[in-house]
Scaffold this active site. Structure first.
Site, PDB file in Angstrom:
ATOM      1  N   ASP A 165      36.095  36.450  36.819  1.00 45.06           N
ATOM      2  CA  ASP A 165      35.613  35.942  38.108  1.00 45.06           C
ATOM      3  C   ASP A 165      36.750  35.906  39.135  1.00 45.06           C
ATOM      4  O   ASP A 165      37.886  35.562  38.788  1.00 45.06           O
ATOM      5  CB  ASP A 165      35.073  34.515  37.900  1.00 45.06           C
ATOM      6  CG  ASP A 165      34.430  33.952  39.159  1.00 45.06           C
ATOM      7  OD1 ASP A 165      33.326  34.417  39.494  1.00 45.06           O
ATOM      8  OD2 ASP A 165      35.026  33.077  39.802  1.00 45.06           O
TER       9      ASP A 165
ATOM     10  N   GLU B 111      43.961  43.907  20.973  1.00 46.35           N
ATOM     11  CA  GLU B 111      43.945  43.501  19.560  1.00 46.35           C
ATOM     12  C   GLU B 111      42.521  43.454  19.014  1.00 46.35           C
ATOM     13  O   GLU B 111      42.305  43.490  17.810  1.00 46.35           O
ATOM     14  CB  GLU B 111      44.552  42.098  19.406  1.00 46.35           C
ATOM     15  CG  GLU B 111      46.031  42.044  19.634  1.00 46.35           C
ATOM     16  CD  GLU B 111      46.507  40.584  19.638  1.00 46.35           C
ATOM     17  OE1 GLU B 111      45.958  39.773  18.852  1.00 46.35           O
ATOM     18  OE2 GLU B 111      47.400  40.267  20.453  1.00 46.35           O
TER      19      GLU B 111
HETATM   20  C1  NOJ Z   1      32.101  34.693  42.100  1.00 45.36           C
HETATM   21  C2  NOJ Z   1      30.850  34.316  41.386  1.00 45.36           C
HETATM   22  O1  NOJ Z   1      30.098  35.464  41.132  1.00 45.36           O
HETATM   23  C3  NOJ Z   1      30.143  33.315  42.264  1.00 45.36           C
HETATM   24  O2  NOJ Z   1      28.852  33.045  41.804  1.00 45.36           O
HETATM   25  C4  NOJ Z   1      30.986  32.066  42.345  1.00 45.36           C
HETATM   26  O3  NOJ Z   1      30.408  31.174  43.255  1.00 45.36           O
HETATM   27  C5  NOJ Z   1      32.415  32.377  42.811  1.00 45.36           C
HETATM   28  N1  NOJ Z   1      32.974  33.543  42.182  1.00 45.36           N
HETATM   29  C6  NOJ Z   1      33.336  31.218  42.516  1.00 45.36           C
HETATM   30  O4  NOJ Z   1      33.554  31.128  41.127  1.00 45.36           O
END
Ligand code: NOJ
Length: 534
Positions: A213, A255
């Site tokens: 993310d 790994e």
């Molecule tokens: C991207 C994620 O896809 C989204 O849903 C989220 O609100 C933000 N990153 C923050 O984690």
């Protein structure tokens, strides 16, 4: 274009996989409490196997106060009780593998929940404590420290809210998203160590990959300079230190033969490709394709740029039309502006769903014919539109942090319809699901679409089963009229007509699949795609 890829082995599965994104909360409700869960997913594995997907990417399923749909993680080693237990996740991973489906988990390294033990300890320990060094705590500016430490903008598009929150003890802490998502300090060795352990934890449980993310946001300039001062390099986006972090993650993944897909939103194709060097991430989401309008020239340019940027680093492209953060495809393509842009989202945008659906069907055949991996977001295979959510039911912080102007992302997160005649369209709930379903949801239900050979579901199922005809080599563009995209891969062709007039098909031996019928003279109508055998 580019070099043919070497012979594909099972270890290379991710290079041309179809990966299905499961938003657990809205996929299927196994225990009837109104929220989707792991039991629901386990019960629907046969559906996913029948659809023919190679892997499932689960949005965060960890313990979380769900202030941002689970992207606010309180404990990476615990499944949120609303979704199930760790033992159940292990069973799910094993059962999916038994059906030939791999699992990808979602790791959120930029921030944690304010309920995470590290943050709670940091609050308790007070200013200047070592606990606070795991985050970005700073005194404020102004004579009494009443002004935030810098001028950084929120990373929730459209948000006018500050990225700093002041505590009663005077310190401020940084959160690029909501105040409930404090940013970690990636210059701290404990933060790096912990995340490598989290990766191992999930790889040890049999996951095949990890989605990262906000992958380009982790590293911060330690001086946290104002953006207005135009600092070079950028103080929190795409900093060079990130590559060292991902190289060490890659050593962990290797790994286990694990793979990464990064959420890297960067306009510069060269900077983007740096994340995909052979010792870094395997893949990243293709947001230039996702945001591209329904326009032949623009799409062809997006495809060419994508392939050209990936070729030098040897990474496969990914093709994405939508996800849990953006407007659903059939809605986007049914609007005057068919591009996606967080900045232009608004309530009440006129939409022609029949038009959007026709285009989405064509776009499905386009993406599934391109070289690389395809991401499919739950409900996309059903042609679900963006749902209108009554104001009082909106939950997404993006809506609130925009001061109520952005409709938020709940419209693409509505619980799925499985059976037209059951309560809540067969989602499984005994009571109103966590987000209300629109009245016409049953008409999209899986059981109806399964029986209909012309449904979106039937199109996806057939296309996923057939797409191997395109082989694993590069594409060659064919001459085509204005507004028509035509390319060859192996001995198959994909033709998409985005022009206003029907287009003659190139020479072929057989029509393999169409997103809609040809016209009476055998031409391809507007907003229609066909796969042909030569
Ligand atoms: C991207 C994620 O896809 C989204 O849903 C989220 O609100 C933000 N990153 C923050 O984690």
């Amino acid at each position: 274009m580019g070099q043919p890829t070497p012979a594909r082995t099972d270890r290379d599965w991710w290079r041309d996989a179809v990966i299905y994104q499961v938003y657990v909360r809205s996929f299927a409700d196994g225990d009837g409490d109104g929220t989707g869960d792991l039991a629901g997913v386990r019960a629907r594995l046969p559906y996913l196997a029948e659809l023919g997907v190679d892997a499932l990417w689960f949005t965060p399923w960890y313990l979380s106060p769900l202030k941002d749909g689970g992207y606010d993680v309180a404990d990476y080693r615990t499944i949120d009780p609303a979704f199930g237990t760790l033992a159940e996740a292990e069973k799910l991973i094993a059962e999916a593998a038994g059906s030939g489906i791999r699992t990808i988990v979602d790791i959120v390294p930029n921030h944690v929940s304010d309920q995470h033990p590290w943050f709670r300890a940091a609050l308790a320990a007070g200013p200047g404590s070592p606990e606070r060094e795991l985050f970005h705590f700073r005194p404020g500016r102004g004579p009494h420290g009443e002004l935030p430490p810098n001028d950084w903008p929120s990373q929730f598009a459209g948000s006018t809210e500050p990225v700093w929150t002041r505590l009663p003890d005077g310190d401020w802490y940084l959160h690029l998203f909501t105040p409930e998502q404090p940013d970690l300090n990636w210059a701290h060795p404990a933060v790096r160590r912990e995340h490598e352990e989290i990766l191992r934890f999930w790889f040890e449980r049999g996951v095949a990959g990890v989605r990262i993310d906000s992958a380009a946001l982790l590293a911060k300039d330690p001086d946290l300079p104002d953006l207005a001062a135009d600092p070079e390099p950028h103080p929190f986006l795409d900093r060079d230190e990130l590559h060292d972090i991902y190289r060490s993650w890659r050593r962990v993944a290797d790994e286990y033969d694990g793979v990464f897909v990064g959420e890297v939103w960067l306009p510069d194709p060269e900077r983007f490709a740096r994340y995909l060097r052979p010792d870094e991430l395997h893949t990243a989401f293709n947001f230039s394709f996702l945001t591209c309008p329904w326009d032949a020239g623009r799409l062809r340019a997006a495809i060419d740029t994508t392939l050209a940027e990936h070729a030098p680093v040897g990474a496969p492209a990914t093709w994405v039309l939508c996800n849990h953060d953006v407007t659903r495809t059939v809605t986007r393509y049914g609007r005057a502006d068919t591009a996606f842009d967080f900045a232009t989202k608004a309530f009440g945008t006129p939409t022609d769903l029949a038009l959007g659906t026709r285009r989405a069907r064509a776009a499905a055949l386009l993406s599934l014919a391109l070289p690389g991996a395809v991401y499919l977001y739950q409900g996309e295979e059903l042609g679900l539109p963006e749902a209108g959510i009554p104001l009082e039911s909106i939950q997404d912080p993006m809506h609130f942090r925009s001061g109520g102007t952005d409709p938020g992302r709940d419209g693409c997160r509505v619980p799925l319809p499985w059976a037209a005649d059951l309560p809540y369209a067969g989602f499984g709930s005994r009571e109103e699901p966590w987000l209300p379903q629109p009245a016409d949801w049953p008409s999209y239900a899986v059981d109806r679409q399964r029986r209909d050979p012309h449904s979106m579901l039937s199109l996806y199922r057939t296309a996923i089963a057939l797409r191997r005809v395109f082989g694993d080599g590069p594409l060659t563009w064919l001459p085509a009229p204005d507004g028509v995209l035509a390319f060859a891969r192996a001995d198959a062709l994909c033709v998409v007509n985005l022009s206003a007039t029907p287009a003659p098909l190139p020479a072929h031996s057989r029509l393999l699949l169409g997103s809609g019928p040809l016209d009476d003279t055998g031409r391809l109508p507007r907003d229609t795609a066909a796969w042909l055998r030569v």
